[in-house]
Design an enzyme around this catalytic site. Structure first.
Site, PDB file in Angstrom:
ATOM      1  N   ASP A   1     -55.047 -22.376 136.156  1.00  0.00           N
ATOM      2  CA  ASP A   1     -54.100 -23.092 135.290  1.00  0.00           C
ATOM      3  C   ASP A   1     -53.356 -24.121 136.128  1.00  0.00           C
ATOM      4  OD1 ASP A   1     -54.707 -21.545 133.019  1.00  0.00           O
ATOM      5  OD2 ASP A   1     -53.313 -19.977 133.646  1.00  0.00           O
TER       6      ASP A   1
ATOM      7  N   ASP B   1     -57.146 -23.896 127.375  1.00  0.00           N
ATOM      8  CA  ASP B   1     -56.076 -23.307 126.556  1.00  0.00           C
ATOM      9  C   ASP B   1     -55.625 -24.273 125.463  1.00  0.00           C
ATOM     10  OD1 ASP B   1     -56.105 -21.053 128.169  1.00  0.00           O
ATOM     11  OD2 ASP B   1     -54.568 -21.840 129.518  1.00  0.00           O
TER      12      ASP B   1
END
Length: 221
Positions: A151, A185
């Site tokens: 991420d 995401d």
């Protein structure tokens, strides 16, 4: 929308997602960050669990972290396989473009994070206090199915102390918002959002066109 167009959308999202992750993994140390704007920064973190770093072992204490990671990865593979069958089915039945687009980007996002979980532990070494190497000679930081999701996108839009007059939370420090996420995401969240907000349009049923009878049946002699 045809399956071919949906596949093109999936490939584009996967490329953007994986290129950004590989770049971050091979250029940043874990927790290293770069400010882009006051409300946006790039922060390299790794997530070996579910959303916001939650793990199955947090709920089921009798499961080890390693077993929980394997179960989660296998569950993701089963889920993305189901989404793939759903996508093929709706394209064959010529459902709405909105529905097909939403499923396609959800599938792309889910597959993007599965690639991390399945392969990144083998493809890269650890990022702690060092920049990771792709295909290191000494081997990766984990085995197959035990990789961590990369991420990097963080939007600290606002943080500060809430007004005293606010019920329950008044006077407390608040940050909006803390989660760090990735392109995959975003794709998943956007697809789910489309299905919720444009539900009627997405699941709209089109009237079936009747196949005309041969001319001999329309004009009997």
């Amino acid at each position: 929308m045809s399956l071919k167009k949906a596949s093109l959308i999936i490939i584009i999202i996967l490329l953007i997602d994986q290129i950004s992750k590989i770049y971050i993994k091979t250029n940043f140390q874990l927790n290293e960050d770069i400010g882009v704007f006051s409300w946006f920064e790039i922060v390299f973190v790794e997530n070996d669990g579910m959303a916001w770093g939650t793990k199955l072992s947090d709920f089921f204490t009798f499961i080890s972290d390693k077993s929980a990671k394997l179960i989660l990865t296998l569950f993701r593979i089963v889920a993305v396989t189901g989404i793939a069958f759903w996508l093929v089915d709706v394209t064959k039945k010529q459902k709405s473009k909105t529905l097909i687009f939403a499923i396609a980007i959800i599938f792309a996002g889910a597959l993007g994070n599965i690639i991390d979980s399945v392969f990144y532990g083998v493809l890269f070494n650890d990022s702690h206090l060092q920049v990771a190497t792709f295909l290191p000679e000494e081997g990766g930081y984990a085995g197959v199915f035990h990789g961590k999701v990369v991420d990097m996108l963080h939007f600290p839009i606002w943080n500060g102390t809430l007004p005293e007059w606010l019920p329950l939370f008044g006077g407390k420090y608040f940050s909006f918002f803390d989660p760090v996420f990735n392109v995959a995401d975003i794709a998943i969240s956007t697809g789910i959002g489309i299905l919720i907000v444009f539900n009627k349009k997405a699941f709209k049923e089109f009237p079936k066109t009747e196949t005309p009878l041969p001319e001999s049946h329309n004009n009997p002699i």
